[in-house]
Scaffold this motif. Structure first.
Motif, short mmCIF file in Angstrom:
data_model
loop_
_atom_site.label_atom_id
_atom_site.label_comp_id
_atom_site.label_asym_id
_atom_site.label_seq_id
_atom_site.Cartn_x
_atom_site.Cartn_y
_atom_site.Cartn_z
N UNK A 71 0.84 -1.21 0.00
CA UNK A 71 0.00 0.00 0.00
C UNK A 71 0.88 1.25 0.00
N UNK A 72 1.90 1.26 0.84
CA UNK A 72 2.80 2.42 0.91
C UNK A 72 3.52 2.64 -0.42
N UNK A 73 3.78 1.54 -1.13
CA UNK A 73 4.44 1.63 -2.44
C UNK A 73 3.44 1.99 -3.54
N UNK A 74 2.17 2.19 -3.16
CA UNK A 74 1.10 2.55 -4.08
C UNK A 74 0.85 1.51 -5.16
N UNK A 112 -5.38 -16.00 -6.49
CA UNK A 112 -6.11 -15.08 -5.61
C UNK A 112 -5.52 -13.67 -5.76
N UNK A 113 -6.35 -12.69 -5.42
CA UNK A 113 -5.95 -11.30 -5.57
C UNK A 113 -6.51 -10.48 -4.41
N UNK A 114 -5.71 -9.54 -3.96
CA UNK A 114 -6.12 -8.55 -2.98
C UNK A 114 -5.97 -7.19 -3.63
N UNK A 115 -7.10 -6.53 -3.91
CA UNK A 115 -7.06 -5.19 -4.49
C UNK A 115 -6.75 -4.20 -3.38
N UNK A 116 -5.76 -3.36 -3.61
CA UNK A 116 -5.31 -2.42 -2.58
C UNK A 116 -5.92 -1.04 -2.74
N UNK A 117 -6.48 -0.74 -3.90
CA UNK A 117 -7.00 0.60 -4.12
C UNK A 117 -8.43 0.78 -3.65
N UNK A 118 -9.01 -0.26 -3.02
CA UNK A 118 -10.38 -0.17 -2.51
C UNK A 118 -10.43 -0.02 -1.00
N UNK A 119 -9.26 -0.05 -0.34
CA UNK A 119 -9.24 0.06 1.11
C UNK A 119 -9.52 -1.26 1.80
N UNK A 120 -9.23 -2.40 1.13
CA UNK A 120 -9.39 -3.71 1.78
C UNK A 120 -8.58 -3.73 3.06
N UNK A 121 -9.05 -4.43 4.04
CA UNK A 121 -8.39 -4.50 5.35
C UNK A 121 -7.55 -5.74 5.46
N UNK A 122 -6.44 -5.65 6.15
CA UNK A 122 -5.56 -6.80 6.38
C UNK A 122 -5.80 -7.39 7.75
N UNK A 123 -6.86 -7.02 8.40
CA UNK A 123 -7.08 -7.58 9.73
C UNK A 123 -8.30 -8.46 9.77
#
Length: 178
Positions: free
Chosen positions: A108-111, A167-178
């Motif tokens: 996320x920090x790396x955008x 599998x994929x985790x989209x980071x630009x939607x604000x998905x949570x890692x918790x």
């Protein structure tokens, strides 16, 4: 007991990574998976590119010994997780979850736009674990050509394609890692 911490891998960690991967694969004994196919580990040298790219992390036991690692590679605006492993005797303590959450925050920090991986669909510490971290299983039609190729390569190495998924985790939607 010393406390664990996550850090970028260094050159001296490389020889430990195949041992960690081999230990982690022992968790599959007693499942209906081909344990022999899982016994093929990436040699230490196979992680040098990720080390140079800054996409290789280890969980340190607090005494300088790696006990888990996550190795990934950039693929455009995505980070593809090639491997995440925790030594067998430290599994079930949330270390893999902490390591993955760290890398999600880094991405996320790396955008970056997403994280991707391939895994076993139903093994509890694979597909269901990643789903609990916000990843979603991709249908064959949704899988990019890159992910489809990875799955094909895995099948050639003896992993049952019926049990594997991307599998994929989209980071630009604000998905949570918790």
């Amino acid at each position: 007991m010393t406390s664990t911490f996550i850090r970028p891998a260094v050159e001296s960690d490389l020889p430990h990574l195949p041992e960690i991967e081999r230990s982690a694969s022992d968790a599959f004994r007693g499942t209906d998976l081909d344990v022999e196919a899982l016994a093929n580990v990436t040699p230490a040298e196979g992680w040098r590119g990720a080390l140079r790219a800054g996409t290789l992390w280890v969980m340190d036991d607090g005494a300088g010994e790696p006990i888990a690692f996550l190795g990934a590679e950039a693929a455009g605006e995505e980070l593809h997780i090639r491997e995440i492993d925790v030594v067998l005797d430290r599994q079930g303590q949330g270390l893999g979850r902490r390591l993955l959450a760290h890398v999600i925050a880094w991405a996320r920090a790396a955008r970056l736009k997403a994280l991707t991986l391939t895994t076993f669909r139903t093994v509890p510490w694979n597909g269901p674990f990643y789903a609990s971290m916000g990843f979603r299983e991709l249908s064959p039609a949704e899988a990019s050509p890159r992910l489809a190729q990875i799955l094909e390569n895995e099948a050639r190495q003896g992993l049952d394609p019926a049990q594997r998924c991307a599998m994929r985790l989209d980071l630009d939607r604000g998905d949570s890692a918790s």
